[in-house]
Design a protein around this motif. Structure first.
Motif, PDB file in Angstrom:
ATOM      1  N   TYR A 439       1.039  -0.574  -0.432  1.00 21.68           N
ATOM      2  CA  TYR A 439      -0.300  -0.071  -0.142  1.00 21.68           C
ATOM      3  C   TYR A 439       1.028   1.147   0.015  1.00 21.68           C
ATOM      4  O   TYR A 439       0.842   1.981  -0.989  1.00 21.68           O
ATOM      5  CB  TYR A 439      -0.777   0.527   1.079  1.00 21.68           C
ATOM      6  N   ALA A 440       2.222   1.325   0.654  1.00 20.11           N
ATOM      7  CA  ALA A 440       2.800   2.668   0.817  1.00 20.11           C
ATOM      8  C   ALA A 440       3.369   2.960  -0.020  1.00 20.11           C
ATOM      9  O   ALA A 440       3.455   4.330  -0.616  1.00 20.11           O
ATOM     10  CB  ALA A 440       3.792   2.375   2.415  1.00 20.11           C
ATOM     11  N   GLY A 441       3.632   1.931  -0.579  1.00 20.21           N
ATOM     12  CA  GLY A 441       4.725   2.211  -2.006  1.00 20.21           C
ATOM     13  C   GLY A 441       3.921   2.745  -2.921  1.00 20.21           C
ATOM     14  O   GLY A 441       4.218   3.626  -4.274  1.00 20.21           O
ATOM     15  N   PRO A 442       3.051   1.864  -3.927  1.00 17.83           N
ATOM     16  CA  PRO A 442       1.875   2.759  -4.881  1.00 17.83           C
ATOM     17  C   PRO A 442       1.237   3.745  -4.418  1.00 17.83           C
ATOM     18  O   PRO A 442       1.430   5.073  -5.178  1.00 17.83           O
ATOM     19  CB  PRO A 442       0.770   1.581  -4.702  1.00 17.83           C
ATOM     20  N   ILE A 443       0.688   4.201  -3.212  1.00 22.13           N
ATOM     21  CA  ILE A 443       0.338   5.770  -2.801  1.00 22.13           C
ATOM     22  C   ILE A 443       1.623   6.954  -2.714  1.00 22.13           C
ATOM     23  O   ILE A 443       1.596   7.655  -3.634  1.00 22.13           O
ATOM     24  CB  ILE A 443      -0.186   5.484  -0.988  1.00 22.13           C
ATOM     25  N   ALA A 444       3.047   5.960  -2.671  1.00 22.47           N
ATOM     26  CA  ALA A 444       3.410   7.199  -2.783  1.00 22.47           C
ATOM     27  C   ALA A 444       3.797   7.571  -3.794  1.00 22.47           C
ATOM     28  O   ALA A 444       4.321   8.576  -4.234  1.00 22.47           O
ATOM     29  CB  ALA A 444       5.105   6.431  -1.556  1.00 22.47           C
ATOM     30  N   SER A 445       3.935   6.706  -4.626  1.00 23.96           N
ATOM     31  CA  SER A 445       4.081   6.425  -6.486  1.00 23.96           C
ATOM     32  C   SER A 445       3.489   7.528  -6.516  1.00 23.96           C
ATOM     33  O   SER A 445       3.684   8.142  -7.657  1.00 23.96           O
ATOM     34  CB  SER A 445       4.831   4.480  -6.850  1.00 23.96           C
ATOM     35  N   LEU A 446       1.901   7.065  -6.887  1.00 24.39           N
ATOM     36  CA  LEU A 446       0.922   8.031  -7.270  1.00 24.39           C
ATOM     37  C   LEU A 446       1.317   9.574  -7.544  1.00 24.39           C
ATOM     38  O   LEU A 446       0.970  10.509  -7.940  1.00 24.39           O
ATOM     39  CB  LEU A 446      -0.545   7.154  -6.942  1.00 24.39           C
ATOM     40  N   CYS A 447       1.244   9.934  -5.538  1.00 28.71           N
ATOM     41  CA  CYS A 447       2.123  11.174  -5.258  1.00 28.71           C
ATOM     42  C   CYS A 447       2.958  11.845  -6.241  1.00 28.71           C
ATOM     43  O   CYS A 447       2.659  12.817  -6.278  1.00 28.71           O
ATOM     44  CB  CYS A 447       2.147  10.862  -3.583  1.00 28.71           C
ATOM     45  N   MET A 448       3.938  11.142  -5.922  1.00 34.03           N
ATOM     46  CA  MET A 448       4.879  11.863  -6.810  1.00 34.03           C
ATOM     47  C   MET A 448       4.780  11.850  -8.393  1.00 34.03           C
ATOM     48  O   MET A 448       5.069  12.666  -8.914  1.00 34.03           O
ATOM     49  CB  MET A 448       6.322  10.588  -7.043  1.00 34.03           C
ATOM     50  N   GLU A 449       4.345  10.411  -8.690  1.00 35.66           N
ATOM     51  CA  GLU A 449       4.291  10.945 -10.673  1.00 35.66           C
ATOM     52  C   GLU A 449       2.935  12.326 -10.863  1.00 35.66           C
ATOM     53  O   GLU A 449       2.751  13.043 -11.695  1.00 35.66           O
ATOM     54  CB  GLU A 449       2.594   9.843 -10.636  1.00 35.66           C
ATOM     55  N   LYS A 450       1.573  12.274  -9.494  1.00 39.67           N
ATOM     56  CA  LYS A 450       0.984  13.633  -9.918  1.00 39.67           C
ATOM     57  C   LYS A 450       1.927  14.570  -9.496  1.00 39.67           C
ATOM     58  O   LYS A 450       1.586  15.828 -10.690  1.00 39.67           O
ATOM     59  CB  LYS A 450      -0.030  13.304  -8.725  1.00 39.67           C
ATOM     60  N   TYR A 451       3.266  14.448  -8.783  1.00 39.93           N
ATOM     61  CA  TYR A 451       3.020  15.885  -8.615  1.00 39.93           C
ATOM     62  C   TYR A 451       4.367  16.511  -9.754  1.00 39.93           C
ATOM     63  O   TYR A 451       4.002  17.869 -10.276  1.00 39.93           O
ATOM     64  CB  TYR A 451       3.828  15.569  -6.829  1.00 39.93           C
ATOM     65  N   LEU A 452       4.934  14.916 -10.110  1.00 43.66           N
ATOM     66  CA  LEU A 452       6.735  15.393 -11.198  1.00 43.66           C
ATOM     67  C   LEU A 452       5.279  15.879 -12.840  1.00 43.66           C
ATOM     68  O   LEU A 452       6.299  16.640 -13.014  1.00 43.66           O
ATOM     69  CB  LEU A 452       6.845  14.142 -10.535  1.00 43.66           C
ATOM     70  N   ASP A 454       1.694  15.582 -13.204  1.00 42.37           N
ATOM     71  CA  ASP A 454       0.876  16.186 -13.236  1.00 42.37           C
ATOM     72  C   ASP A 454      -0.382  15.154 -14.629  1.00 42.37           C
ATOM     73  O   ASP A 454      -1.647  15.494 -14.206  1.00 42.37           O
ATOM     74  CB  ASP A 454       0.796  17.342 -13.980  1.00 42.37           C
ATOM     75  N   THR A 455      -0.410  14.081 -14.699  1.00 46.41           N
ATOM     76  CA  THR A 455      -0.684  13.194 -14.558  1.00 46.41           C
ATOM     77  C   THR A 455      -0.842  11.481 -14.215  1.00 46.41           C
ATOM     78  O   THR A 455       0.575  11.176 -13.670  1.00 46.41           O
ATOM     79  CB  THR A 455      -1.067  12.760 -16.315  1.00 46.41           C
ATOM     80  N   ILE A 456      -1.768  10.818 -14.304  1.00 44.42           N
ATOM     81  CA  ILE A 456      -1.684   9.419 -13.791  1.00 44.42           C
ATOM     82  C   ILE A 456      -1.535   8.465 -14.691  1.00 44.42           C
ATOM     83  O   ILE A 456      -2.549   8.047 -15.556  1.00 44.42           O
ATOM     84  CB  ILE A 456      -2.556   9.622 -12.607  1.00 44.42           C
ATOM     85  N   LYS A 457      -0.463   7.931 -15.064  1.00 46.64           N
ATOM     86  CA  LYS A 457      -0.327   6.740 -15.669  1.00 46.64           C
ATOM     87  C   LYS A 457      -0.880   5.306 -15.835  1.00 46.64           C
ATOM     88  O   LYS A 457      -1.129   4.209 -16.802  1.00 46.64           O
ATOM     89  CB  LYS A 457       0.704   7.061 -17.066  1.00 46.64           C
TER      90      LYS A 457
END
Ligand SMILES: [Zn+2]
Length: 483
Positions: A439-452, A454-457
């Motif tokens: 859980y923590a990994g995917p959530i951290a990764s999605l937040c980084m993707e969003k921040y860096l 601005d789109t979620i692939k």
């Protein structure tokens, strides 16, 4: 009313301001205001009965800036208590000054996104811009709508929230301490390097874990032996047990106590076991155990490196707050320094934010030794335990953690990106979420993707995380049902 109020002696007009939150997020970090009580008035004569004061979060930290300065008007009234003019021509009056507007470093979209990902989970996310020390997000879950603690309904709602399940008022990000699990291995690895008890090329074998004198610390299957960088990549427990023992039992020092104190000083320099001094009031210091603690627990001179071996893999008595964990990530991202994490970006009307947030803090570990950890964390993402954090065309560095505790393990993840000129360091803890990569990994990764980007692939992953409900009671086993 002004004309008629003389008929109601004892009543008078008083204007007050009320906070309004267009987006119901970031409750803990913004904090709330409440009416002053006798205790506050006796300590701070500025306040009078009926005044409001910041009690937590930004409201408390920046109260002196936000409130401005009260003005005083002394009036002359007629026999009907109607104001007829300023007393003595207004010579005793003072002009009120408005408070300063504050600009925060919080990324509102990211904050909202993180809160959505953490719905129906217990835990915390803290993200920091390593280059400035600005906090980009602080998520506590469960949380509450900050509008609930405004105005007349505040007392009633506060009471409700205080006893709500999951303790929504509890600011886990700065007050809760967790065993950091394997995310702690980089800290131990760097101390080993700095103390010269290992070299980057030092390799240790691992046969399913670390076995010594009746002590066994298990490990998962991986190739063996590994050097330092690959031990970080594969999160080898045996490797860091060996490193830890060499640090504590270093012949350079006279005793376990002396070796331990050296280790402890390094840890404190990395921001563990003490308050960081952020502008989030009520921050707690977590725990790096003291020798006195072990003396009391095991008896004086009755503990050795092997007795406390679980510290090598971030278990045992260590407690790290999510803020400290994120700051550790920012420090690795910067290869050895950090700015004290802070919410504030600008106080309007002032040239700069307080000086303490503009001074680089250095750890006792050299830049070169940080580089090896960066390498290990990069490899963990490209081909190790943190592959979930991979992003297109951005080099991500990360480390998983799984923290044992009385219930189901906590899922922990620490990462930063990009590898060079990092823009975000993030720590995620999902209580009872199992493995770090679950859980923590995917959530951290999605937040980084969003921040860096601005789109979620990875919309599937996003949906799976948003919908995951860890608060649901475990499905009953067949046996239970028969009972
Ligand atoms: Zn191993």
């Amino acid at each position: 009313m002004q004309e008629k109020i003389f008929r109601y002696p004892g009543f008078f007009f008083q204007s007050r301001t009320l906070r309004r939150y267009p987006k119901p997020v970031a409750a803990h970090l913004l904090g709330y205001v409440g009416e002053v009580d006798d205790k506050i008035i006796s300590e701070k004569p500025y306040y009078q009965m009926g005044d409001y004061i910041g009690i937590s979060g930004v409201e408390a930290a920046y109260e002196d800036y936000l409130r401005g300065q009260k003005g005083v008007s002394i009036y002359t009234v007629d026999v009907h208590n109607r104001i007829v003019g300023h007393f003595a021509g207004g010579v005793l009056d003072t002009t009120p000054t408005l408070g300063n507007d504050l600009v925060l470093g919080i990324d509102l979209e990211l904050q909202e996104y993180g809160e959505n990902l953490m719905k129906n989970k217990i835990g915390s996310i803290v993200a920091i811009d390593p280059s400035t020390g600005e906090i980009l997000m602080i998520v506590n879950s469960p949380t509450y709508d900050p509008n609930l603690l405004v105005g007349r309904v505040r007392a009633k709602n506060y009471h409700k929230l205080l006893f709500a399940s999951g303790k929504p008022l509890f600011n886990r990000a700065i007050m809760s301490k967790y065993p950091p699990g394997s995310t702690f291995k980089m800290a131990n690895g760097m101390i080993g390097l700095q103390e010269g008890v290992i070299q980057p090329s030092s390799a240790f074998p691992c046969a399913g874990g670390y076995h010594f004198g009746g002590i066994k610390v298990g490990c998962h299957s991986h190739s063996s032996p590994l050097d330092l960088v690959h031990a970080v990549q594969n999160s080898c427990n045996a490797y860091f047990c060996n490193v830890f023992r060499r640090i504590i039992d270093n012949p350079k020092y006279n005793s376990t106590l002396e070796g331990f104190n050296v280790w402890r000083e390094y840890m404190l320099s990395m921001g563990f076991g003490r308050k960081l001094g952020s502008d989030q009031p009520h921050e707690l210091s977590g725990n790096i155990p003291t020798p006195e603690y072990y003396d009391k627990y095991f008896g004086k001179n009755r503990w050795k490196s092997l007795t406390i071996i679980s510290l090598s893999i971030g278990q045992g008595e260590i407690g790290i707050t999510p803020l400290q964990l994120a700051n550790y990530g920012a420090t690795i991202a910067n290869r050895g320094w950090y700015y004290i994490p802070h919410i504030i970006r600008e106080i309007k009307g002032l040239p700069e934010i307080p000086e303490k947030y503009r001074q680089k803090q250095y750890t006792k570990i050299s830049k070169e030794n940080y580089e090896y950890m960066v390498e290990g964390m990069e490899l963990a993402v490209t081909g190790g335990t943190a592959r979930i954090a991979q992003l297109d065309s951005i080099i991500v560095c990360a480390k998983t953690g799984t923290a044992q505790n009385p219930g189901k393990d906590h899922s922990i993840f620490l990462s930063f990106a990009p590898k060079n000129n990092p823009k975000i360091a993030i720590a995620v803890i999902v209580e009872n979420g199992g493995f770090g990569a679950t859980y923590a990994g995917p959530i951290a990764s999605l937040c980084m993707e969003k921040y860096l980007t601005d789109t979620i692939k990875r919309p599937d992953l996003e949906l799976r995380m948003m919908n995951a409900n860890l608060l649901k009671p475990e499905p009953k086993k067949a046996n239970d049902a028969q009972n």
